[in-house]
Motif scaffolding. Sequence first.
Motif, PDB file in Angstrom:
ATOM      1  N   ARG A  32      43.256  45.460  48.357  1.00 54.18           N
ATOM      2  CA  ARG A  32      43.900  46.765  48.478  1.00 54.18           C
ATOM      3  C   ARG A  32      44.657  46.861  49.801  1.00 54.18           C
ATOM      4  O   ARG A  32      45.717  47.452  49.871  1.00 54.18           O
ATOM      5  N   PRO A  67      46.693  45.139  53.042  1.00 56.79           N
ATOM      6  CA  PRO A  67      47.478  43.943  53.362  1.00 56.79           C
ATOM      7  C   PRO A  67      46.774  43.031  54.372  1.00 56.79           C
ATOM      8  O   PRO A  67      46.847  41.805  54.260  1.00 56.79           O
ATOM      9  N   VAL A  73      48.665  38.161  45.917  1.00 57.26           N
ATOM     10  CA  VAL A  73      49.693  38.720  45.015  1.00 57.26           C
ATOM     11  C   VAL A  73      49.295  40.160  44.698  1.00 57.26           C
ATOM     12  O   VAL A  73      48.209  40.611  45.064  1.00 57.26           O
ATOM     13  N   THR A  74      50.180  40.866  43.993  1.00 59.32           N
ATOM     14  CA  THR A  74      49.787  42.205  43.518  1.00 59.32           C
ATOM     15  C   THR A  74      48.962  42.036  42.243  1.00 59.32           C
ATOM     16  O   THR A  74      48.970  40.968  41.608  1.00 59.32           O
ATOM     17  N   ASN A  75      48.285  43.108  41.859  1.00 58.99           N
ATOM     18  CA  ASN A  75      47.496  43.046  40.622  1.00 58.99           C
ATOM     19  C   ASN A  75      48.392  42.720  39.427  1.00 58.99           C
ATOM     20  O   ASN A  75      48.023  41.916  38.559  1.00 58.99           O
ATOM     21  N   LEU A 112      40.646  39.540  41.485  1.00 58.15           N
ATOM     22  CA  LEU A 112      41.256  40.847  41.750  1.00 58.15           C
ATOM     23  C   LEU A 112      40.235  41.781  42.407  1.00 58.15           C
ATOM     24  O   LEU A 112      39.183  42.056  41.818  1.00 58.15           O
ATOM     25  N   ALA A 133      44.386  40.849  52.593  1.00 63.01           N
ATOM     26  CA  ALA A 133      45.082  39.793  51.847  1.00 63.01           C
ATOM     27  C   ALA A 133      45.453  38.650  52.793  1.00 63.01           C
ATOM     28  O   ALA A 133      45.258  37.464  52.467  1.00 63.01           O
ATOM     29  N   GLU A 178      46.237  49.942  35.966  1.00 62.92           N
ATOM     30  CA  GLU A 178      47.319  49.213  36.629  1.00 62.92           C
ATOM     31  C   GLU A 178      47.620  47.895  35.900  1.00 62.92           C
ATOM     32  O   GLU A 178      48.774  47.496  35.766  1.00 62.92           O
ATOM     33  N   THR A 209      43.900  39.304  44.986  1.00 62.21           N
ATOM     34  CA  THR A 209      44.492  40.608  45.267  1.00 62.21           C
ATOM     35  C   THR A 209      43.514  41.395  46.131  1.00 62.21           C
ATOM     36  O   THR A 209      42.302  41.173  46.081  1.00 62.21           O
ATOM     37  N   GLU A 266      51.261  41.052  39.415  1.00 64.12           N
ATOM     38  CA  GLU A 266      51.664  39.631  39.470  1.00 64.12           C
ATOM     39  C   GLU A 266      50.521  38.733  39.014  1.00 64.12           C
ATOM     40  O   GLU A 266      50.745  37.736  38.303  1.00 64.12           O
TER      41      GLU A 266
END
Length: 270
Positions: free
Chosen positions: A36, A38, A53-55, A8, A41, A80, A34, A57
């Motif tokens: 910040r 896109p 993925v998101t944090n 993350l 990513a 979060e 993850t 997820e």
Amino acid sequence: MTQKVAVLGTGKIGEALLSGMIRAGWAPGDLLVTARRPERAEELRTRYGVTPVTNAEAAKTADTLILTVKPQDMAALLDELAPHTPADRLVISGAAGIPTAFFEERLAQGTPVVRVMTNTPALVDEAMSVISAGTHATADHLAHAEEIFGAVGKTLRVPETQQDACTALSGSGPAYFFYLVEAMTDAGILLGLPRDKAHDLIVQSAIGAATMLRDSGEHPVRLRENVTSPAGTTISAIRELENHGVRAALIAALEAARDRSRELASGKKD
Ligand SMILES: NC(=O)c1ccc[n+]([C@@H]2O[C@H](COP(=O)([O-])OP(=O)(O)OC[C@H]3O[C@@H](n4cnc5c(N)ncnc54)[C@H](OP(=O)(O)O)[C@@H]3O)[C@@H](O)[C@H]2O)c1
């Protein structure tokens, strides 16, 4: 059973770890990341075949969460994560100076936390990573953290009370060697050598000396005595190092780094 691992906040250290894990045999399909931004990513997906993925997820899906955001971003990341992170997740922090208690206070009661202080040679698989268990981390959790960080170098277990000292030695350690190389290169220029040649001579000497220290099993005093002949060049240089208090300066410098690490860990920022 397949263990999913999520990184993350995949910046410099997170990416070094990710690439080391893949080289060490982790399947990209078992690795989540993850970021910040896109575009960052997507870059990681393209480069390594891992899944962005998101944090939230990551917290729901992965068994192990490796947090590699900057220390100042950690509180926001934990805010979060907290609502989505079951207490059986292993949380590994790679952030300098943040105690395991900081994570334990913000995550579900009983969450196992492992604190790791690595250093920048992780980028070339020569890291020194120092690993400490939080209140609920077991020997298995520590072993898992060692397996992960072992992909980018050496690991050493220490009690968390020794983390500030280790930060002073190995966390900041590479910077002291860069500083020495810089100073010795300046000396080479004073002695009339071109900068690039002085640099090459010093860097190769550093690599040779480090390899001997690692591989010979000899004490550094013995290695130095072996190249210090009576009335020779090396002892002339050593006398000047002693006259200028270099040994005392190093001891004071590492003590200052340890003290600053303690201050930062206790929340004092300036
Ligand atoms: N570099 C070192 O020398 C070194 C050595 C030992 C330990 N460490 C530790 O390693 C950690 C990472 O350092 P680093 O140099 O790798 O920093 P970095 O390159 O800035 O990486 C951190 C990444 O986390 C991302 N991020 C921040 N908040 C996020 C969030 N809420 N969700 C998802 N991603 C988020 C950042 O995104 P943006 O790109 O958008 O900012 C950045 O890409 C630090 O805690 C540091 O103490 C670093």
